[in-house]
Design a protein around this motif. Structure first.
Motif, mmCIF file in Angstrom:
data_model
loop_
_atom_site.group_PDB
_atom_site.id
_atom_site.type_symbol
_atom_site.label_atom_id
_atom_site.label_comp_id
_atom_site.label_asym_id
_atom_site.label_seq_id
_atom_site.Cartn_x
_atom_site.Cartn_y
_atom_site.Cartn_z
ATOM 1 N N ARG A 1 -21.084 -10.991 -44.234
ATOM 2 C CA ARG A 1 -20.341 -9.884 -44.848
ATOM 3 C C ARG A 1 -18.851 -9.954 -44.522
ATOM 4 O O ARG A 1 -18.011 -9.618 -45.354
ATOM 5 N N ARG A 2 -18.514 -10.343 -43.304
ATOM 6 C CA ARG A 2 -17.106 -10.362 -42.942
ATOM 7 C C ARG A 2 -16.409 -11.668 -43.348
ATOM 8 O O ARG A 2 -15.226 -11.875 -43.065
ATOM 9 N N GLY A 3 -17.151 -12.554 -44.005
ATOM 10 C CA GLY A 3 -16.534 -13.737 -44.582
ATOM 11 C C GLY A 3 -16.334 -14.894 -43.634
ATOM 12 O O GLY A 3 -15.484 -15.764 -43.884
ATOM 13 N N ASP A 4 -17.116 -14.948 -42.548
ATOM 14 C CA ASP A 4 -17.004 -16.097 -41.643
ATOM 15 C C ASP A 4 -17.334 -17.391 -42.373
ATOM 16 O O ASP A 4 -16.790 -18.452 -42.045
ATOM 17 N N TRP A 5 -18.259 -17.305 -43.344
ATOM 18 C CA TRP A 5 -18.601 -18.464 -44.173
ATOM 19 C C TRP A 5 -18.485 -18.051 -45.633
ATOM 20 O O TRP A 5 -18.903 -16.953 -46.016
ATOM 21 N N PRO B 1 -23.509 -23.694 -39.213
ATOM 22 C CA PRO B 1 -23.810 -24.542 -38.055
ATOM 23 C C PRO B 1 -25.314 -24.816 -37.997
ATOM 24 O O PRO B 1 -26.122 -24.018 -38.495
ATOM 25 N N ASN B 2 -25.686 -25.914 -37.381
ATOM 26 C CA ASN B 2 -27.106 -26.247 -37.343
ATOM 27 C C ASN B 2 -27.865 -25.339 -36.365
ATOM 28 O O ASN B 2 -27.267 -24.527 -35.650
ATOM 29 N N GLU B 3 -29.178 -25.486 -36.331
ATOM 30 C CA GLU B 3 -30.030 -24.623 -35.505
ATOM 31 C C GLU B 3 -29.641 -24.679 -34.032
ATOM 32 O O GLU B 3 -29.638 -23.655 -33.345
ATOM 33 N N VAL B 4 -29.336 -25.869 -33.550
ATOM 34 C CA VAL B 4 -28.988 -26.021 -32.135
ATOM 35 C C VAL B 4 -27.726 -25.222 -31.815
ATOM 36 O O VAL B 4 -27.657 -24.520 -30.797
ATOM 37 N N GLN B 5 -26.716 -25.324 -32.679
ATOM 38 C CA GLN B 5 -25.454 -24.621 -32.448
ATOM 39 C C GLN B 5 -25.641 -23.106 -32.522
ATOM 40 O O GLN B 5 -25.115 -22.359 -31.682
ATOM 41 N N LEU B 6 -26.390 -22.631 -33.530
ATOM 42 C CA LEU B 6 -26.620 -21.193 -33.662
ATOM 43 C C LEU B 6 -27.468 -20.667 -32.513
ATOM 44 O O LEU B 6 -27.226 -19.562 -32.000
ATOM 45 N N ALA B 7 -28.460 -21.441 -32.093
ATOM 46 C CA ALA B 7 -29.294 -21.015 -30.972
ATOM 47 C C ALA B 7 -28.463 -20.867 -29.701
ATOM 48 O O ALA B 7 -28.639 -19.915 -28.926
ATOM 49 N N ALA B 8 -27.514 -21.788 -29.489
ATOM 50 C CA ALA B 8 -26.638 -21.703 -28.320
ATOM 51 C C ALA B 8 -25.708 -20.505 -28.432
ATOM 52 O O ALA B 8 -25.448 -19.808 -27.436
ATOM 53 N N GLU B 9 -25.206 -20.245 -29.638
ATOM 54 C CA GLU B 9 -24.285 -19.117 -29.822
ATOM 55 C C GLU B 9 -24.964 -17.784 -29.551
ATOM 56 O O GLU B 9 -24.389 -16.896 -28.928
ATOM 57 N N PHE B 10 -26.209 -17.650 -30.007
ATOM 58 C CA PHE B 10 -26.913 -16.381 -29.856
ATOM 59 C C PHE B 10 -27.744 -16.306 -28.576
ATOM 60 O O PHE B 10 -28.282 -15.252 -28.243
ATOM 61 N N GLY B 11 -27.873 -17.437 -27.884
ATOM 62 C CA GLY B 11 -28.653 -17.442 -26.658
ATOM 63 C C GLY B 11 -30.139 -17.271 -26.889
ATOM 64 O O GLY B 11 -30.830 -16.590 -26.127
ATOM 65 N N VAL B 12 -30.635 -17.888 -27.979
ATOM 66 C CA VAL B 12 -32.055 -17.769 -28.318
ATOM 67 C C VAL B 12 -32.623 -19.166 -28.572
ATOM 68 O O VAL B 12 -31.896 -20.162 -28.563
ATOM 69 N N GLY B 13 -33.907 -19.233 -28.825
ATOM 70 C CA GLY B 13 -34.540 -20.506 -29.147
ATOM 71 C C GLY B 13 -34.324 -20.899 -30.594
ATOM 72 O O GLY B 13 -34.033 -20.054 -31.450
#
Length: 226
Positions: free
Chosen positions: A22-26, A33-45
């Motif tokens: 919504r805020r236009g980051d993409w 970003p791929n799953e690994v990058q998003l998982a690291a950003e959010f601190g989840v699996g």
């Protein structure tokens, strides 16, 4: 790293992804970003990221291209109505679940509520009323806090787990409704009736007040879908 609330992870990750879209980051067509990058950003699996992405794909917001990655879906004019319909259908499912669990929670809470619980609910209801003219997100937080307190008073751990799982999605749905819909019914009287019914220990009245609170919005969503 983004810090998540306690509770189910997937709905929170999906909500965060929606916020970033919504805020236009993409932009349309951008690769996420791929799953690994998003998982690291959010601190989840990675599996939590995968499930959250799947929810946004269902809403028509993302497009998974096997072997290429996940992309922001194009908002084509000829598919816009279909995407809105899919979104409303998912909102309907969430609200139907909410109605079922809160009706039962209200019935049980009326049987188990104590005087000190009533005072806590009264304070929560007053907070809800005080924020009616505030930012929609602030009002929705106060509204959901009141309803969560009722579910907690049911004494049923499974009902509370279901409400907790639905809460991030409900927060997003309700914030959008309050922000954009000008003809939403005022449910303040139904909330007051629910508090009075709980104070009297009247299970039937508590159920009736819960239905009076949720059913008008549910009818509106059904009408929009069908």
């Amino acid at each position: 790293m983004t810090e998540l609330r306690r509770g189910p992870v997937v709905p929170q990750v999906a909500s965060l992804l929606r916020q970033r879209l919504r805020r236009g980051d993409w932009s349309t067509g951008d690769r996420l970003p791929n799953e690994v990058q998003l998982a690291a950003e959010f601190g989840v699996g990675r599996s939590s990221v995968r499930e959250a992405v799947r929810l946004l794909v269902q809403d028509g917001l993302l497009d998974v291209r096997h072997g290429a990655g996940t992309f922001v879906a194009a908002a084509e004019n000829d598919t816009g109505d279909v995407r809105r319909l899919v979104r409303r259908a998912r909102v309907l499912e969430v609200y139907e679940v909410r109605r079922a669990l809160e009706v039962e929670a209200a019935r049980l809470a009326a049987q188990r509520v104590r005087p000190e619980d009533v005072e806590r609910l009264r304070a929560g209801l007053q907070e809800r009323q005080n924020t009616k003219d505030s930012d929609p997100a602030v009002f929705v937080d106060a509204d959901l806090a009141f309803h969560r307190a009722v579910v907690e008073l049911s004494g049923n751990a499974l009902l509370l787990s279901l409400f907790t799982a639905a809460e991030p999605v409900l927060r997003e749905i309700l914030t959008e409704l309050v922000r954009h819909e000008t003809d939403l019914p005022d449910s303040s009287p139904a909330h007051a009736d629910l508090l009075e019914a709980l104070e009297r220990g009247d299970a039937e009245a508590a159920v009736a007040a819960t239905v009076a609170n949720l059913e008008p919005v549910l009818r509106g969503i059904r009408s929009a879908v069908g």
